[in-house]
Design an enzyme around this catalytic site. Structure first.
Site, PDB file in Angstrom:
ATOM      1  N   LYS A   1       0.890  -1.043   0.233  1.00 36.48           N
ATOM      2  CA  LYS A   1       0.029   0.079  -0.009  1.00 36.48           C
ATOM      3  C   LYS A   1       0.900   1.087   0.031  1.00 36.48           C
ATOM      4  CE  LYS A   1      -2.346  -1.640   3.570  1.00 36.48           C
ATOM      5  NZ  LYS A   1      -3.068  -1.980   4.802  1.00 36.48           N
TER       6      LYS A   1
ATOM      7  N   ASP B   1      -5.811  -5.302  10.938  1.00 35.90           N
ATOM      8  CA  ASP B   1      -7.358  -4.393  10.929  1.00 35.90           C
ATOM      9  C   ASP B   1      -8.307  -5.425  10.754  1.00 35.90           C
ATOM     10  OD1 ASP B   1      -6.537  -5.003   8.224  1.00 35.90           O
ATOM     11  OD2 ASP B   1      -6.922  -2.965   7.440  1.00 35.90           O
TER      12      ASP B   1
HETATM   13  C1  BGC Z   1      -2.409  -5.938   4.170  1.00 40.46           C
HETATM   14  C2  BGC Z   1      -3.569  -6.428   4.999  1.00 40.46           C
HETATM   15  C3  BGC Z   1      -4.590  -5.557   5.404  1.00 40.46           C
HETATM   16  C4  BGC Z   1      -5.103  -5.037   4.247  1.00 40.46           C
HETATM   17  C5  BGC Z   1      -6.365  -4.009   4.609  1.00 40.46           C
HETATM   18  C6  BGC Z   1      -3.396  -5.367   2.780  1.00 40.46           C
HETATM   19  O1  BGC Z   1      -2.746  -4.571   1.807  1.00 40.46           O
HETATM   20  O2  BGC Z   1      -1.488  -6.639   3.588  1.00 40.46           O
HETATM   21  O3  BGC Z   1      -2.729  -6.554   6.266  1.00 40.46           O
HETATM   22  O4  BGC Z   1      -5.477  -6.104   6.228  1.00 40.46           O
HETATM   23  O5  BGC Z   1      -4.484  -4.312   3.392  1.00 40.46           O
HETATM   24  O6  BGC Z   1      -5.910  -2.714   5.166  1.00 40.46           O
END
Ligand code: BGC
Length: 513
Positions: free
Chosen positions: A195, A230
């Site tokens: 992200k 989360d």
């Molecule tokens: C992460 C997860 C997270 C999800 C939503 C993903 O990019 O790897 O750990 O729960 O995003 O936030």
């Protein structure tokens, strides 16, 4: 005189024909260009198709990969991570707890006061803040310095907390939403970032230690009791309100899901005993992959140019961070095919400039002349004076990309239901027929801006869920939106695992000798 008149008439006729020729030629050229632009849309529609048959293949693939990920470490692209959460809040948790929530564009600090009976939250105070972009690629010290300084400000400003609560060490749940290999409820190592985060010095590091060190540096008497993803927080809050909640899904900047699994089904961790006989598994479904996923050239290019190529394939088709960029890439291609959008602007060439809320605003523009679409094209992508019919195409592009995302998310959810035998087919072996499989009420907690704030996305997801499950089974499956679950749920789990709680279960987990 007669000849002159004839000459003039012929001249006029020739000129008229020439003008007409130019006009017709131009029309033909512009029609050809228009056809090419429409062709780009048609091609996109074809490659994004998700008929129910294909969705069912995705469901099966998801359930099979879940099994593989539980069977052995590295057995699947689905990590199926242990969370060490073996029980979920019941509504009887009591006291004041805190949470720090880090995992996307926004960072949150929270305090909740829990009433102790009937899921009552007496007060809730949340502060949201955008993570400054430079911190996402800086050092772990800078990042933790920032989040703990925000926590310090928050704590210093609190008025409503009783003196008794202030005099004891404050306990907090730390929500850290990236793939983490946990070794206990309050300890885990970062596997990798996604992200848009990329802080090299943190990969492979223990996370709670870093946080605890930063808290100490700031002189904060706080103790991180639990480390959670989360989705685990969302599941905890969902269960706090409704004991039929068995899974949780987040569809925001990123996407992921978790669910309560039987401990004996977690084969890679043979002999794991939990006090409840189950454990929440963080699927990290963003990294799911299957040849049944409808992939376009835009997805392939976006993946190749991303900081994490070949990773998070499912997430890149579904979540808010990426959808706008797929749309931008399609518009760029349309621009290159025709001058109907004018020249290619430098903004249109900028990755991730079209953020999800803007894309949703274009998709949901209900004005007859698509005013909002025109404004976003002009202001964000610097494309001026796009005619109405081309603006309609842009709306259609948003629709195709969003519909595919929502339908794939629905297939993912049914995949989980299938794995735990709640899809009405008798589970992965399919040994029972729909008619004799008794359906129990099944609740899936859902959060994330795509689901909560993007109506079209939500509608498409529900529609696909009904198509895949069939009306009869779908009526037993409830998708329930929770609010701030990622942080409230972390605080609830902190309460459940608090040192002052008699029901603390952190020592309730052990391996069979
Ligand atoms: C992460 C997860 C997270 C999800 C939503 C993903 O990019 O790897 O750990 O729960 O995003 O936030």
């Amino acid at each position: 005189m007669g000849r002159l008149a004839v000459g003039i008439a012929v001249g006029v006729a020739v000129a008229t024909c020439a003008v007409a020729g130019v006009v017709v030629g131009r029309r033909l050229r512009s029609r050809r260009k228009w056809r090419r632009v429409v062709g780009v849309l048609r091609e996109l529609e074809d490659s994004c198709e998700t008929p129910v048959g294909r969705l069912k293949q995705v469901v099966d693939a998801m359930a099979v990969e879940m099994h593989a990920g539980l069977a052995s470490e590295g057995g699947s692209k689905l990590k199926m991570l242990l969370t060490f959460v073996d029980r979920l809040p019941t509504g009887s948790e009591i006291g004041t707890y805190y949470a720090l929530d880090l995992g996307g564009t926004n960072f949150r600090v929270l305090r909740v006061q829990l009433g102790g009976t009937r899921s009552s939250i007496l007060s809730k105070d949340v502060k949201r803040q955008r993570i400054p972009e430079h911190l996402m690629t800086s050092t772990s010290e800078d990042l933790f310095d920032f989040i703990t300084s925000k926590l310090k400000q928050f704590v210093e400003q609190e008025e409503t907390v009783s003196e008794a609560a202030q005099s004891r060490t404050r306990e907090l749940g730390f929500t850290f939403s990236f793939p983490v290999k946990q070794i206990s409820i309050r300890s885990g190592f970062l596997i990798r970032w996604n992200k848009g985060f990329a802080i090299e010095d943190m990969i492979g590091c223990e996370i709670v230690e870093r946080l605890q060190g930063a808290l100490m540096k700031k002189g904060l008497d706080m103790w991180a009791t639990v480390l959670v993803n989360d989705t685990v927080g969302i599941l905890a809050l969902g269960h706090y309100y409704d004991a039929d909640t068995v899974a949780a899904v987040k569809i925001g900047t990123g996407t992921n899901a978790c669910y309560m699994e039987r401990a004996d089904a977690i084969i890679k961790c043979q002999g794991l005993l939990t006090s409840s006989g189950g454990m929440v598994v963080n699927m990290e479904w963003g990294n799911f992959w299957s040849s049944h996923l409808p992939r376009t050239t835009y997805d392939i290019d976006m993946d190749l140019e991303s900081p994490n190529p070949n990773d998070q394939g499912f997430e890149k088709m579904i979540s808010g961070m990426y959808l706008g960029d797929i749309v931008r890439r399609v518009i760029l291609r349309m621009c290159e095919e025709s001058d109907i959008f004018g020249p290619v602007s430098s903004k249109l060439l900028t990755p991730f400039v079209l953020e999800m809320p803007l894309m949703a605003a274009m998709h949901e523009d209900e004005s007859p002349d698509l005013k909002e679409v025109a404004a976003i094209l002009r202001e964000t992508l610097e494309i001026q004076g796009v005619p109405l019919k081309a603006r309609r195409l842009v709306v259609k592009v948003c629709d195709v990309v969003t519909r595919r995302a929502a339908r794939l998310a629905a297939a993912g959810i049914v995949g989980i239901l299938k794995k735990i035998g709640r899809d009405g087919t008798g589970g992965i072996t399919g040994s029972r027929s729909r008619s004799d499989a008794k359906m129990r009420r099944t609740v899936v907690a859902v959060e994330g801006s795509l689901y909560t704030s993007y109506m079209m996305f939500r509608e498409y997801l529900h529609e696909a869920l009904n198509e895949i499950l069939g009306e009869e089974v779908a009526q037993h499956v409830v998708l329930r939106t929770t609010e701030d679950g990622s942080c409230v749920g972390a605080a609830l789990l902190a309460a459940l695992h608090s040192s002052s709680s008699s029901s603390s279960s952190s020592d309730g987990l052990h391996r069979r000798q």
